[in-house]
Design a protein around this motif. Structure first.
Motif, mmCIF file in Angstrom:
data_model
loop_
_atom_site.group_PDB
_atom_site.id
_atom_site.type_symbol
_atom_site.label_atom_id
_atom_site.label_comp_id
_atom_site.label_asym_id
_atom_site.label_seq_id
_atom_site.Cartn_x
_atom_site.Cartn_y
_atom_site.Cartn_z
ATOM 1 N N UNK A 12 0.839 -1.213 0.000
ATOM 2 C CA UNK A 12 0.000 0.000 0.000
ATOM 3 C C UNK A 12 0.867 1.253 0.000
ATOM 4 N N UNK A 13 1.897 1.266 0.852
ATOM 5 C CA UNK A 13 2.784 2.429 0.919
ATOM 6 C C UNK A 13 3.498 2.658 -0.414
ATOM 7 N N UNK A 14 4.079 1.594 -0.975
ATOM 8 C CA UNK A 14 4.871 1.731 -2.199
ATOM 9 C C UNK A 14 4.006 2.194 -3.361
ATOM 10 N N UNK A 15 2.883 1.534 -3.594
ATOM 11 C CA UNK A 15 2.066 1.857 -4.766
ATOM 12 C C UNK A 15 1.497 3.267 -4.668
ATOM 13 N N UNK A 16 0.969 3.632 -3.508
ATOM 14 C CA UNK A 16 0.369 4.970 -3.376
ATOM 15 C C UNK A 16 1.399 6.078 -3.517
ATOM 16 N N UNK A 17 2.651 5.802 -3.177
ATOM 17 C CA UNK A 17 3.706 6.812 -3.318
ATOM 18 C C UNK A 17 4.366 6.782 -4.685
ATOM 19 N N UNK A 18 4.419 5.619 -5.315
ATOM 20 C CA UNK A 18 5.030 5.514 -6.635
ATOM 21 C C UNK A 18 4.081 5.969 -7.744
ATOM 22 N N UNK A 19 2.775 5.887 -7.487
ATOM 23 C CA UNK A 19 1.768 6.333 -8.466
ATOM 24 C C UNK A 19 0.956 7.450 -7.812
ATOM 25 N N UNK A 20 1.411 8.693 -7.933
ATOM 26 C CA UNK A 20 0.710 9.810 -7.280
ATOM 27 C C UNK A 20 -0.756 9.874 -7.706
ATOM 28 N N UNK A 21 -1.623 10.073 -6.734
ATOM 29 C CA UNK A 21 -3.043 10.160 -7.027
ATOM 30 C C UNK A 21 -3.771 8.834 -6.972
ATOM 31 N N UNK A 22 -3.032 7.755 -6.745
ATOM 32 C CA UNK A 22 -3.668 6.442 -6.639
ATOM 33 C C UNK A 22 -4.091 6.179 -5.189
ATOM 34 N N UNK A 23 -4.972 5.192 -5.031
ATOM 35 C CA UNK A 23 -5.408 4.814 -3.687
ATOM 36 C C UNK A 23 -5.589 3.307 -3.635
ATOM 37 N N UNK A 24 -4.965 2.685 -2.654
ATOM 38 C CA UNK A 24 -5.045 1.238 -2.478
ATOM 39 C C UNK A 24 -6.078 0.930 -1.396
ATOM 40 N N UNK A 25 -7.144 0.223 -1.756
ATOM 41 C CA UNK A 25 -8.190 -0.139 -0.809
ATOM 42 C C UNK A 25 -8.102 -1.627 -0.517
ATOM 43 N N UNK A 26 -7.742 -1.952 0.727
ATOM 44 C CA UNK A 26 -7.561 -3.355 1.113
ATOM 45 C C UNK A 26 -8.911 -4.056 1.195
ATOM 46 N N UNK A 27 -8.973 -5.212 0.595
ATOM 47 C CA UNK A 27 -10.216 -5.983 0.594
ATOM 48 C C UNK A 27 -10.230 -6.877 1.840
ATOM 49 N N UNK A 28 -10.591 -6.290 2.979
ATOM 50 C CA UNK A 28 -10.480 -6.995 4.257
ATOM 51 C C UNK A 28 -11.438 -8.170 4.368
ATOM 52 N N UNK A 29 -12.497 -8.176 3.533
ATOM 53 C CA UNK A 29 -13.445 -9.285 3.580
ATOM 54 C C UNK A 29 -13.157 -10.328 2.497
ATOM 55 N N UNK A 30 -11.920 -10.285 1.977
ATOM 56 C CA UNK A 30 -11.574 -11.165 0.871
ATOM 57 C C UNK A 30 -11.618 -12.632 1.286
ATOM 58 N N UNK A 31 -11.938 -13.472 0.321
ATOM 59 C CA UNK A 31 -11.791 -14.910 0.507
ATOM 60 C C UNK A 31 -10.445 -15.313 -0.084
ATOM 61 N N UNK A 32 -10.094 -16.567 0.060
ATOM 62 C CA UNK A 32 -8.805 -17.029 -0.466
ATOM 63 C C UNK A 32 -8.793 -17.045 -1.993
ATOM 64 N N UNK A 33 -9.926 -16.786 -2.612
ATOM 65 C CA UNK A 33 -10.014 -16.867 -4.070
ATOM 66 C C UNK A 33 -10.041 -15.499 -4.740
ATOM 67 N N UNK A 34 -9.931 -14.427 -3.965
ATOM 68 C CA UNK A 34 -9.944 -13.098 -4.566
ATOM 69 C C UNK A 34 -8.653 -12.355 -4.241
ATOM 70 N N UNK A 35 -8.376 -11.321 -5.026
ATOM 71 C CA UNK A 35 -7.143 -10.553 -4.900
ATOM 72 C C UNK A 35 -7.182 -9.649 -3.671
#
Length: 260
Positions: A12-35
């Motif tokens: 999350x830290x790397x992507x949001x800082x390497x791609x200005x204006x991006x936002x990483x939203x963690x899928x906390x309800x993810x199952x083992x079959x989703x990203x």
């Protein structure tokens, strides 16, 4: 953020800082079959990002002692010798003693105007005989690290740590894992990112710190973007690439301090 593991926090830290204006939203309800993350891009589109890890907890003996970041790691500052050096240690060498004393021994090697030495190559100057006998240093050669000012340690099993080979091997393995491909294929997004977290137990951790990039390994069509990142104390280094372009971008930043 409490449900994120350290590799996901780093992603999350790397992507949001390497791609200005991006936002990483963690899928906390993810199952083992989703990203792992919905990546909101600056142009308003949505991308899928999966985090995976390269870990090798089975490093043994001299290699493990060299890789142990808590005791200084394989790359540490020089203070006495005038050039950067890479040195190869014999099996069973006292790595702790090497870290403490090799700087002084290398300064003596430099005083004899040597830029490389190999213990097995016949009679040696006194400084080479001493560094071999006292510290178990088999060979050494002057080099240039980026940034400069360091001495690098390696053992016979680590002799390619400055090449891109270990990192590309880890990338190929994770890109071709069926579950990683499956998660990204099912996303249905135009961009599908695989983020490789490189742990300090893995040989690729050593090469990632120094390399700038190279030819892209074979990547499955389910993956459009590849990231590789590792933490070195308070700093992180990452390489990322759009598969179509094949051109790596290098990103470095200081990691935020944890509360408390």
């Amino acid at each position: 953020n409490w449900s994120m593991k350290p590799p996901e926090e780093l992603a999350k830290f790397v992507v949001e800082n390497a791609v200005p204006g991006s936002r990483m939203e963690f899928r906390s309800n993810q199952s083992t079959r989703t990203y792992d993350f919905d990546l909101h891009l600056p142009d308003g589109t949505l991308a899928a990002l999966e985090v995976t890890s390269a870990v090798n907890p089975e490093q043994l003996g001299t290699e493990a002692a060299i890789l142990d970041e808590s005791k200084g790691g394989p790359l540490f500052p020089r203070r006495i010798c005038k050039r950067d050096w890479a040195v190869e240690l014999r099996t069973g060498a006292n790595v702790g003693r090497v870290r403490k004393e090799v700087d002084t021994y290398l300064a003596a090697v430099e005083s004899e105007e040597l830029s490389e030495f190999y213990a097995e190559m016949g009679p040696q100057p006194a400084s080479v005989s001493r560094i071999t006998k006292d510290l178990g240093v088999e060979a050494g050669w002057a080099t240039v690290f980026e940034p400069p000012g360091f001495i690098g340690l390696m053992a016979s099993g680590l002799n390619d740590w400055l090449s891109i080979g270990p990192l590309y091997g880890a990338l190929r393995a994770q890109c071709h894992k069926a579950d990683n491909q499956q998660k990204l294929e099912s996303a249905g997004t135009a961009q599908r990112h695989l983020f490789l977290y490189v742990d300090s137990t893995h040989l690729a951790w050593l090469s990632l710190r120094e390399i700038k990039g190279g030819p892209l390994p074979d990547i499955p069509r389910s993956i459009t973007h590849v990231w590789a990142a590792a933490a070195y104390g308070r700093h992180t280094v990452a390489l990322f690439v759009t598969v179509d372009s094949g051109t790596w971008t290098r990103f470095t930043a200081e990691l935020p301090r944890r509360p408390g």
